[in-house]
Write a protein that holds these residues in place. Sequence first.
Motif, PDB file in Angstrom:
ATOM      1  N   ASP A 181       0.806  -1.224   0.000  1.00 58.24           N
ATOM      2  CA  ASP A 181       0.000   0.000   0.000  1.00 58.24           C
ATOM      3  C   ASP A 181       0.837   1.271   0.000  1.00 58.24           C
ATOM      4  O   ASP A 181       0.475   2.253  -0.639  1.00 58.24           O
ATOM      5  CB  ASP A 181      -0.924   0.010   1.229  1.00 58.24           C
ATOM      6  CG  ASP A 181      -1.906  -1.149   1.201  1.00 58.24           C
ATOM      7  OD1 ASP A 181      -2.814  -1.121   0.352  1.00 58.24           O
ATOM      8  OD2 ASP A 181      -1.739  -2.094   2.000  1.00 58.24           O
ATOM      9  N   ILE A 182       1.944   1.251   0.757  1.00 62.25           N
ATOM     10  CA  ILE A 182       2.738   2.487   0.918  1.00 62.25           C
ATOM     11  C   ILE A 182       4.224   2.147   0.825  1.00 62.25           C
ATOM     12  O   ILE A 182       4.702   1.206   1.475  1.00 62.25           O
ATOM     13  CB  ILE A 182       2.434   3.159   2.272  1.00 62.25           C
ATOM     14  CG1 ILE A 182       1.004   3.730   2.261  1.00 62.25           C
ATOM     15  CG2 ILE A 182       3.440   4.265   2.599  1.00 62.25           C
ATOM     16  CD1 ILE A 182       0.527   4.282   3.587  1.00 62.25           C
ATOM     17  N   ILE A 183       4.933   2.923   0.037  1.00 61.00           N
ATOM     18  CA  ILE A 183       6.384   2.730  -0.076  1.00 61.00           C
ATOM     19  C   ILE A 183       7.082   3.718   0.865  1.00 61.00           C
ATOM     20  O   ILE A 183       6.678   4.875   0.959  1.00 61.00           O
ATOM     21  CB  ILE A 183       6.861   2.917  -1.537  1.00 61.00           C
ATOM     22  CG1 ILE A 183       8.321   2.487  -1.718  1.00 61.00           C
ATOM     23  CG2 ILE A 183       6.699   4.348  -2.043  1.00 61.00           C
ATOM     24  CD1 ILE A 183       8.512   1.037  -1.882  1.00 61.00           C
ATOM     25  N   LEU A 184       8.119   3.234   1.551  1.00 59.88           N
ATOM     26  CA  LEU A 184       8.827   4.082   2.516  1.00 59.88           C
ATOM     27  C   LEU A 184       9.892   4.896   1.783  1.00 59.88           C
ATOM     28  O   LEU A 184      11.082   4.639   1.853  1.00 59.88           O
ATOM     29  CB  LEU A 184       9.411   3.211   3.626  1.00 59.88           C
ATOM     30  CG  LEU A 184       8.348   2.372   4.355  1.00 59.88           C
ATOM     31  CD1 LEU A 184       8.991   1.433   5.353  1.00 59.88           C
ATOM     32  CD2 LEU A 184       7.313   3.262   5.025  1.00 59.88           C
ATOM     33  N   GLY A 185       9.481   5.838   1.053  1.00 56.22           N
ATOM     34  CA  GLY A 185      10.324   6.727   0.281  1.00 56.22           C
ATOM     35  C   GLY A 185       9.426   7.736  -0.385  1.00 56.22           C
ATOM     36  O   GLY A 185       8.197   7.607  -0.302  1.00 56.22           O
ATOM     37  N   PRO A 186       9.909   8.742  -1.059  1.00 53.12           N
ATOM     38  CA  PRO A 186      11.326   8.986  -1.314  1.00 53.12           C
ATOM     39  C   PRO A 186      12.063   9.505  -0.080  1.00 53.12           C
ATOM     40  O   PRO A 186      11.471  10.102   0.804  1.00 53.12           O
ATOM     41  CB  PRO A 186      11.258  10.090  -2.378  1.00 53.12           C
ATOM     42  CG  PRO A 186      10.003  10.829  -2.082  1.00 53.12           C
ATOM     43  CD  PRO A 186       9.038   9.786  -1.621  1.00 53.12           C
TER      44      PRO A 186
END
Length: 810
Positions: A181-186
């Motif tokens: 669901d959610i990418i830890l970036g940018p």
Amino acid sequence: MKANYKLTLAAALIALIGLISPALHAQAPVHKPAPKVPKLGQSSLKAVIDAMTVEEKAKLVVGMGFKFPGMPAPAKGEKPKPIDIGGFKLPPSDPEAYEVPEKVAGTAGRTHAIPRLGIPSITVSDGPAGLRIDPTRPNDKNTYYATGFPVATLLASSWDTALVKKVGVAFGNEIREYGVDIILGPGMNIHRNPLNGRNFEYYSEDPLVSGSMAAAIINGIQSQGVGVSAKHFAANNQETNRNSINEVISERAMRELYLRNFEIAVKKSQPWTVMSSYNKINGTYTSERRDLLTDVLKREWGLKGFVMTDWFGGHDAVAQMNAGNDLLMPGNPDQSAAIVEAVKNGTITMVQLDANVARLLKIILKSPTFKGYKFSNKPDLKGHAQVTRMAAAEGMVLLKNDDASLPIAKGKRVAVFGNTSYSIIAGGTGSGDVHKAYTISLLQGLKNAGYKVQGELAKAYTSYLADAKAKQPKNANFFMAPPPIPEYNADSLVSREADGADEAIITIGRNAGEGQDRKVENDFMLSSTEKGLILGVSNAFHAKGKKVVVVLNVGGVTEIASWRDQVDGILLAWQPGLEAGNSIADVLSGRVTPSGKLASTFPVKYEDVPSAKYFPGKEFPLPEGQKPNPMVGRPSEVTYQEGIYVGYRYYDSFKVNPAYEFGYGLSYTSFKVSGVKLSSNDFKGSLNVTLTVKNTGKVAGKEVVQLYLSAPTATLDKPAQELKAFAKTGLLAPGQSQVITLTLHTADLASYYTDRNSWVADAGEYKVMIGTSSRQIVKTESFKLDKEIVVEKTHDSLKPEVPIDEMINK
Ligand code: BGC
């Protein structure tokens, strides 16, 4: 509390009437309908929140915990034990982390589901250069490899927001199709100092470049229906003692540099989430600073999404909740218990907790998991590889090209030196690393591009590297990259190669990552073997009238000035993602004309870096009985005495010559910038600068035009110039021109006045410099602002506890 209680009561009544009224109109039911429990998405957010118990709320705002790789699950019914990392005890995860199967294996964390209210658990995963998930899984023949995109430093060097958005679209598709669901970036911290081990995950020393690139990739990723976590908010500019460091920074440096890029990104792209950082700013952990997270981020900038902590970041769950740090990650049950207790004893108001819950629920509502998206586990990896290959070539920077030594003509015989030619570094280590199915080496890329490569030399390197890799420590810890393999000493082969090959290529490689900073010796500086290699190869090849080109396969800024005169060409290839060798060969061969420009300055020597004397700060003695542990760090403090003078803001104001300046980069063609014209010489709310860029050379290429502003300094010390706008042309054929318009807005004229808590555009004369780098200015124009404009009044926030002896430009 009372008001909230009333609201709750009113809502309950409305809900009750809502339930009753249809029944009044319908025919009398045979059976009474079961009392309806509000459901997320079907009922109002308020109804859902009102239906939640305090315990459920406290569960939602705390993640499900981190399943440490290799840690056995606790026995059924048994409370998990604290996790011992070298003597440091991490709080145990929620047993559910072990009991509830992960949706996607190998991700960094999840939120709790509350099924009775229709709230699903959402999954978050690293990291900035590609989706970091388990590529293979027990009893599963399928693979789940992800694309390793070029690192952020490379993407920023493209100065091409449309391109970066395109990378974001491919990236977002991969995140969605692998079920996350959610990418830890940018990652988007400012390059304050070249030694920061995570600079490769970040964009630039300049907040406009950093913020614009972050906004571009966020818009790309989020266009695919998944979210991001822009990190690490804020001033997480070093890895040394990252969990304990107190950063002493002036409000002005915070506002103009370390917050400015996040402000741009939030306003231009509304990231679903922002990740607070590990460090303290002026005495308080960022995750516990209400002024930072609520006043600035949410109120001033209007972040609609939620804030999560970095993993195990901060200390006090209650302070974090009250600060507006909506989600604690990865989370442990003790934090939930502390929150429940705090609500009972009034240290957290229900209004605050509900606000945190509401922010989370709003994002959960948008998530693919909530929408029941059936992910395919089959993203278009082939298509994404092509995006990566193209993007990487666009962000490489040609630093030197004497006598047109590049491009190298097709079919030439090349002698390829340097360990990383054979074992290329596609991206950095730690949470920024990606499990890629393959990486194209430079050797392979050169072969694919039709070059003949010197076989004996290749064999010597390959067997040396195979031996050295076999001897490397196996269980290198997650945070610590394995020690680099010493550069192969190819001295004995050089003269034979100079006879047999037409040209030499030497790569110099550097890797770094989370948990530690780089060193000056043998990292920022070249090692003596590397220097020897460059000198030896150059002497031997030049003696035969043959050219030598160096390819820098690095994640951050390195020293170049002492050896650059020995070689003919230097290509800064950065860490270019999984198609690395093909992307580099595309530029070396001229298939792609280089158009990258530096987004961070390359100084002549480390001592020239404005923060060199202060980085990474001073350490204090450990408290009695405490053993040193990298997870905690030592008590330490760093003072940002360089203030606003970071990167070119320093070099240009203090007249220090860098090796390669901010904004610099060569091409295989040449350009002329002409017809620079301001729409007015009086500033009236905005101002356009138009100009024409013409390709005056022989091959197609792209140019980056940069607008620097020099503001009046009668009442405030300011940098000599600051980047305020930039644009990249399309691919211009020889002879072709493009008209570019750059716009200045009132906010671009403003500096931060600490004593007035305001952004102010001073009255007076402003100089506009149009250039193709910060030092290649082709035209200077000026305009006047008649009267000072207070652009924005801000909260009085982030006050230093001690006076800072900041650098000023007298
Ligand atoms: C890093 C973050 C990362 C998180 C989850 C932390 O150690 O600082 O950047 O997203 O771990 O893996």
